[in-house]
Scaffold this motif. Structure first.
Motif, PDB file in Angstrom:
ATOM      1  N   THR A 321      -6.070  28.960  12.385  1.00  0.00           N
ATOM      2  CA  THR A 321      -6.489  29.914  11.350  1.00  0.00           C
ATOM      3  C   THR A 321      -5.512  29.903  10.188  1.00  0.00           C
ATOM      4  OG1 THR A 321      -5.519  31.676  12.690  1.00  0.00           O
ATOM      5  CG2 THR A 321      -7.919  31.505  12.684  1.00  0.00           C
ATOM      6  N   ASP A 322      -4.241  29.691  10.465  1.00  0.00           N
ATOM      7  CA  ASP A 322      -3.295  29.679   9.348  1.00  0.00           C
ATOM      8  C   ASP A 322      -3.445  28.427   8.483  1.00  0.00           C
ATOM      9  OD1 ASP A 322      -2.071  32.085   9.007  1.00  0.00           O
ATOM     10  OD2 ASP A 322      -0.485  31.708  10.472  1.00  0.00           O
ATOM     11  N   LEU A 323      -3.830  27.319   9.074  1.00  0.00           N
ATOM     12  CA  LEU A 323      -4.134  26.128   8.265  1.00  0.00           C
ATOM     13  C   LEU A 323      -5.350  26.410   7.377  1.00  0.00           C
ATOM     14  CD1 LEU A 323      -3.587  23.430  11.037  1.00  0.00           C
ATOM     15  CD2 LEU A 323      -2.319  23.511   8.875  1.00  0.00           C
ATOM     16  N   ALA A 324      -6.377  27.003   7.988  1.00  0.00           N
ATOM     17  CA  ALA A 324      -7.581  27.318   7.220  1.00  0.00           C
ATOM     18  C   ALA A 324      -7.279  28.338   6.122  1.00  0.00           C
ATOM     19  CB  ALA A 324      -8.663  27.861   8.158  1.00  0.00           C
ATOM     20  N   THR A 325      -6.386  29.256   6.438  1.00  0.00           N
ATOM     21  CA  THR A 325      -6.013  30.294   5.468  1.00  0.00           C
ATOM     22  C   THR A 325      -5.328  29.676   4.246  1.00  0.00           C
ATOM     23  OG1 THR A 325      -5.744  31.848   7.293  1.00  0.00           O
ATOM     24  CG2 THR A 325      -4.722  32.448   5.213  1.00  0.00           C
ATOM     25  N   ALA A 326      -4.432  28.738   4.494  1.00  0.00           N
ATOM     26  CA  ALA A 326      -3.730  28.088   3.375  1.00  0.00           C
ATOM     27  C   ALA A 326      -4.732  27.370   2.473  1.00  0.00           C
ATOM     28  CB  ALA A 326      -2.692  27.107   3.911  1.00  0.00           C
ATOM     29  N   LEU A 327      -5.710  26.727   3.091  1.00  0.00           N
ATOM     30  CA  LEU A 327      -6.717  26.002   2.315  1.00  0.00           C
ATOM     31  C   LEU A 327      -7.580  26.973   1.508  1.00  0.00           C
ATOM     32  CD1 LEU A 327      -7.994  23.243   1.722  1.00  0.00           C
ATOM     33  CD2 LEU A 327      -9.556  23.632   3.643  1.00  0.00           C
ATOM     34  N   TYR A 328      -7.985  28.044   2.173  1.00  0.00           N
ATOM     35  CA  TYR A 328      -8.853  29.017   1.501  1.00  0.00           C
ATOM     36  C   TYR A 328      -8.141  29.643   0.303  1.00  0.00           C
ATOM     37  CZ  TYR A 328     -12.118  32.882   0.876  1.00  0.00           C
ATOM     38  OH  TYR A 328     -13.029  33.762   0.351  1.00  0.00           O
ATOM     39  N   ARG A 329      -6.896  29.976   0.492  1.00  0.00           N
ATOM     40  CA  ARG A 329      -6.151  30.604  -0.614  1.00  0.00           C
ATOM     41  C   ARG A 329      -6.000  29.641  -1.793  1.00  0.00           C
ATOM     42  NH1 ARG A 329      -1.900  33.632   3.460  1.00  0.00           N
ATOM     43  NH2 ARG A 329      -3.308  35.385   3.879  1.00  0.00           N
ATOM     44  N   LEU A 353       3.919  24.968   9.914  1.00  0.00           N
ATOM     45  CA  LEU A 353       2.690  25.105   9.128  1.00  0.00           C
ATOM     46  C   LEU A 353       2.873  24.531   7.725  1.00  0.00           C
ATOM     47  CD1 LEU A 353      -0.187  26.465   8.784  1.00  0.00           C
ATOM     48  CD2 LEU A 353       1.053  28.413   7.803  1.00  0.00           C
ATOM     49  N   PHE A 354       3.954  24.922   7.077  1.00  0.00           N
ATOM     50  CA  PHE A 354       4.139  24.493   5.684  1.00  0.00           C
ATOM     51  C   PHE A 354       4.349  22.980   5.596  1.00  0.00           C
ATOM     52  CE2 PHE A 354       5.807  28.925   4.120  1.00  0.00           C
ATOM     53  CZ  PHE A 354       4.542  29.443   4.312  1.00  0.00           C
ATOM     54  N   LEU A 355       5.071  22.431   6.577  1.00  0.00           N
ATOM     55  CA  LEU A 355       5.242  20.970   6.591  1.00  0.00           C
ATOM     56  C   LEU A 355       3.877  20.289   6.714  1.00  0.00           C
ATOM     57  CD1 LEU A 355       8.351  20.468   8.933  1.00  0.00           C
ATOM     58  CD2 LEU A 355       8.197  19.810   6.514  1.00  0.00           C
ATOM     59  N   ALA A 356       3.061  20.808   7.616  1.00  0.00           N
ATOM     60  CA  ALA A 356       1.730  20.211   7.819  1.00  0.00           C
ATOM     61  C   ALA A 356       0.882  20.351   6.547  1.00  0.00           C
ATOM     62  CB  ALA A 356       1.031  20.883   9.004  1.00  0.00           C
ATOM     63  N   VAL A 357       0.924  21.531   5.943  1.00  0.00           N
ATOM     64  CA  VAL A 357       0.113  21.767   4.737  1.00  0.00           C
ATOM     65  C   VAL A 357       0.549  20.828   3.616  1.00  0.00           C
ATOM     66  CG1 VAL A 357      -0.330  23.446   2.889  1.00  0.00           C
ATOM     67  CG2 VAL A 357      -0.496  24.149   5.279  1.00  0.00           C
ATOM     68  N   LYS A 358       1.854  20.652   3.455  1.00  0.00           N
ATOM     69  CA  LYS A 358       2.335  19.782   2.366  1.00  0.00           C
ATOM     70  C   LYS A 358       1.820  18.355   2.545  1.00  0.00           C
ATOM     71  CE  LYS A 358       6.273  22.592   1.288  1.00  0.00           C
ATOM     72  NZ  LYS A 358       7.621  22.965   1.722  1.00  0.00           N
ATOM     73  N   LYS A 359       1.904  17.843   3.780  1.00  0.00           N
ATOM     74  CA  LYS A 359       1.453  16.464   4.020  1.00  0.00           C
ATOM     75  C   LYS A 359      -0.067  16.350   3.879  1.00  0.00           C
ATOM     76  CE  LYS A 359       5.285  15.674   7.167  1.00  0.00           C
ATOM     77  NZ  LYS A 359       5.668  15.526   8.573  1.00  0.00           N
ATOM     78  N   TRP A 360      -0.754  17.306   4.436  1.00  0.00           N
ATOM     79  CA  TRP A 360      -2.229  17.311   4.402  1.00  0.00           C
ATOM     80  C   TRP A 360      -2.720  17.382   2.956  1.00  0.00           C
ATOM     81  CZ3 TRP A 360      -4.673  22.686   5.699  1.00  0.00           C
ATOM     82  CH2 TRP A 360      -6.062  22.661   5.508  1.00  0.00           C
ATOM     83  N   PHE A 361      -2.178  18.327   2.170  1.00  0.00           N
ATOM     84  CA  PHE A 361      -2.632  18.491   0.786  1.00  0.00           C
ATOM     85  C   PHE A 361      -2.308  17.242  -0.044  1.00  0.00           C
ATOM     86  CE2 PHE A 361      -3.159  23.364   0.095  1.00  0.00           C
ATOM     87  CZ  PHE A 361      -3.888  23.456   1.269  1.00  0.00           C
ATOM     88  N   ALA A 362      -1.132  16.650   0.232  1.00  0.00           N
ATOM     89  CA  ALA A 362      -0.769  15.438  -0.512  1.00  0.00           C
ATOM     90  C   ALA A 362      -1.774  14.328  -0.199  1.00  0.00           C
ATOM     91  CB  ALA A 362       0.650  15.005  -0.153  1.00  0.00           C
ATOM     92  N   ALA A 363      -2.113  14.193   1.093  1.00  0.00           N
ATOM     93  CA  ALA A 363      -3.038  13.126   1.498  1.00  0.00           C
ATOM     94  C   ALA A 363      -4.427  13.333   0.891  1.00  0.00           C
ATOM     95  CB  ALA A 363      -3.135  13.074   3.023  1.00  0.00           C
ATOM     96  N   LYS A 364      -4.836  14.585   0.757  1.00  0.00           N
ATOM     97  CA  LYS A 364      -6.167  14.884   0.224  1.00  0.00           C
ATOM     98  C   LYS A 364      -6.152  15.147  -1.291  1.00  0.00           C
ATOM     99  CE  LYS A 364      -9.425  15.457   2.600  1.00  0.00           C
ATOM    100  NZ  LYS A 364     -10.432  14.451   3.033  1.00  0.00           N
ATOM    101  N   HIS A 365      -5.005  15.022  -1.900  1.00  0.00           N
ATOM    102  CA  HIS A 365      -4.856  15.311  -3.331  1.00  0.00           C
ATOM    103  C   HIS A 365      -5.279  16.733  -3.691  1.00  0.00           C
ATOM    104  CE1 HIS A 365      -3.924  11.113  -3.820  1.00  0.00           C
ATOM    105  NE2 HIS A 365      -5.048  10.811  -3.178  1.00  0.00           N
TER     106      HIS A 365
END
Ligand code: ARG
Length: 590
Positions: A321-329, A353-365
């Motif tokens: 849910t926190d991954l989804a929350t970061a994306l939604y925000r 979480l933040f490490l994962a979000v940074k890599k994920w967002f970078a990969a997806k632009h």
């Protein structure tokens, strides 16, 4: 040129332009202007040292070049001195101090002048965020209080803030709770105090499940039914959450908190598939013992400690849910910044979480917002142990706030017996809550916080009562003196513009403190640490007391009286604006 609100910022800009004029590598030069220790002047630029050192230059020579190249306004407004190995010290001239006091004359004006790089940005602040079906207890205090102060600071710096109460409304507790609700509900108790009843039911369900494996299995089935959308269980779940939010709101009203959205864990239920897919297809997530997890090979601990985002039984969890929350925000609110306020025990979760979000967002632009986990220490009793009731139970927040109000009533009554009791009660309501808020905000949030009533509700020391009293005293000065011929009021302390140059040491010291308000706010906001503002306000109140003891305000000479009233009015403005930024309500009488 009007005198800017944030003098440190303005000096920073002036030094940067001087760096260009003086032929420095201007892009690499950060002036680092900060409030100075009073012995050295008002502001100090520390940046020359690092710049010169990196280039093997003589720092004093660099400082000479810079000061010679400073714009003319700076030497008109300040005495500029190069000190020590190459610090540049700035001391405001009395005329500049007076001009600042005249210019910065209302809360709206201060806010308009305080805009920073965050002007126009959107920040989502996730705070309070309790789990439903339980009452808020003392452990829930800090997130709410610190979070609200951070919201207000960010707003003051120009950001649009979205206050998001990320409630825990989808936990496994609902299986046992629904099981007990179906069998043991007491409707009378439910009507009287729903959260008490839900807490009782949970205990009943929990005890039954522990005693009998069949009950445990039934409770598990109820949870599965709920998650599968069973209408009856959904209705119970909604009732529990609705009642919880109603009870939370009473606390939020007392603390002056209004959420823009309450998007709890359940809100993200239908978004988890996309999370599994994207983290898998970007190669970040991997299967491990049936679970879907993320490792961070570059990290000392997280290369082996998994971030579990789907459990082996296929269920989603807090991480999902926190991954989804970061994306939604990011997608829905277009957040430029996200702040989550919880105690330090969740530090690992948010780091992963933040490490994962940074890599994920970078990969997806995807555009990456600034991510901040704001942590705080626990509240302990004076014995250093977790704060509890005498019989070892948790202290309910509503009871804590009620006790604060009762103690504040005693304090106010002792001091101001002349105020009618019903007004004293209203004053106590403000002082009580403010004392609880302020004692939290007056210390560095990273430390554990020792809860001691005698220190919290007191007129002595760095307390809310002391600061509220200082403000009330200034209001009373205007009540007594403002009705005289000049018509001075707190909001307009020098209507005829008679205030002349500040002269006495106490006048100057107070004015020098006032002009540093902007820098105190900047420091508190940039570090997301409200105690820097609290400390400033406490020191300001101290300067005011010293001034008030040294210099009589009600003097015959109209120019002297006008400038002292101007100081009183601006002290009040800064004090009240600052206390409001911390989330406190203020008083005109105490
Ligand atoms: N409900 C959680 C708790 O009580 C806090 C939630 C904080 N916010 C978040 N996005 N995880 O510990």
């Amino acid at each position: 040129m009007p005198v800017p609100f944030n003098l440190a910022d303005a000096l920073d800009t002036a030094l940067k332009s001087a760096a260009v004029t003086a032929g420095l590598e201007a892009a690499a030069f950060a002036p680092e202007v900060r409030t100075a220790d009073a012995r050295h002047g008002d502001f100090q630029a520390n940046g020359v040292l690092g710049y010169a050192k990196a280039r093997k230059l003589n720092p004093r020579a660099v400082a000479e070049k810079l000061t010679t190249a400073l714009p003319a306004e700076v030497s008109a407004d300040y005495d500029v001195v190069i000190a020590g190995p190459g610090f540049i010290n700035f001391t405001l001239k009395p005329a500049t101090l007076l001009a600042w006091l005249r210019t910065h004359d209302s809360a709206a004006h201060l806010k308009a002048s305080a805009a920073t790089v965050r002007q126009g940005q959107t920040w989502v602040v996730d705070y309070s965020s309790p789990n439903t079906a339980k009452q808020m207890h003392v452990g829930h205090l800090r997130s709410a209080v610190i979070g609200e102060a951070i919201c207000r600071l960010l707003e003051f710096s120009g950001a649009k803030v979205i206050r998001d109460n990320h409630i825990g409304d989808w936990g496994t507790q609902f299986g046992k709770l629904i099981w007990a609700y179906q069998r043991h509900l007491d409707p009378v108790a439910l009507a009287a105090d729903p959260l008490e009843e839900f807490e009782r039911l949970y205990k009943v369900g929990n005890a039954a499940a522990e005693a009998d494996p069949a009950v445990l299995e039934q409770a598990r089935q109820e949870l599965v039914k709920l998650q599968g959308g069973d209408p009856a269980n959904l209705a119970i779940w909604k009732e529990i959450n609705g009642a919880s939010l109603g009870a939370f709101q009473q606390i939020y009203d007392q603390l002056g908190i209004t959420f823009d959205v309450t998007l709890g864990e359940s809100f993200y239920n239908d978004q988890v598939e996309r999370i599994y897919r994207e983290l898998t297809e970007t190669g970040l997530a991997e299967e491990s013992q049936g679970a879907l997890v993320v490792f961070h090979p570059e990290h000392a601990r997280f290369k082996t400690q998994p971030f579990i985002m789907r459990k082996a039984d296929g269920a989603s969890n807090y991480a999902t849910t926190d991954l989804a929350t970061a994306l939604y925000r990011t997608e829905h609110f277009h957040a430029d910044g996200i702040v989550v306020v919880t105690d330090f025990r969740q530090a690992d979760h948010f780091e992963q979480l933040f490490l994962a979000v940074k890599k994920w967002f970078a990969a997806k632009h995807y555009r990456l917002p600034e991510l901040h986990h704001v942590t705080f220490g626990v509240i302990t009793g004076e014995d250093g142990k977790a704060l509890r009731t005498r019989d070892g139970g948790t202290i309910k927040l509503k009871e804590l706030l009620a006790e604060a109000e009762a103690r504040a009533f005693a304090l106010v009554s002792e001091r101001s017996a002349d105020i009618p009791p019903d007004e004293r009660q209203k004053i106590a309501a403000v002082v009580g809550v403010a004392s609880i808020q302020y004692s939290d905000l007056s210390q560095n949030r990273s430390s554990d916080y020792v809860f001691a009533w005698d220190k919290i509700i007191s007129l002595e020391g760095n307390t809310a009562a002391y600061l509220l009293y200082a403000g009330a005293r200034i209001h009373s000065i205007f009540r007594k003196l403002g009705t005289t011929e000049s018509g001075a009021t707190a909001a307009n302390p020098d209507p005829t513009g008679q205030a002349g140059a500040l002269e006495t040491p106490a006048e100057l010291a107070l004015a020098r403190k006032l002009v540093k308000f902007a820098d105190a706010i900047r420091l508190a906001t940039d570090t997301l640490r409200p105690h820097f503002l609290s400390l400033y306000l406490y020191e300001l109140a101290g300067e005011f007391s010293a001034f008030y003891a040294a210099d009589k305000v009600a003097v015959g000479d109209p120019a002297i009286r006008a400038r002292r009233l101007l100081l009183c009015g601006r002290t009040l403005l800064v004090l009240e604006t600052g206390l409001n930024l911390l989330g406190l309500r203020t008083l005109t009488r105490m």
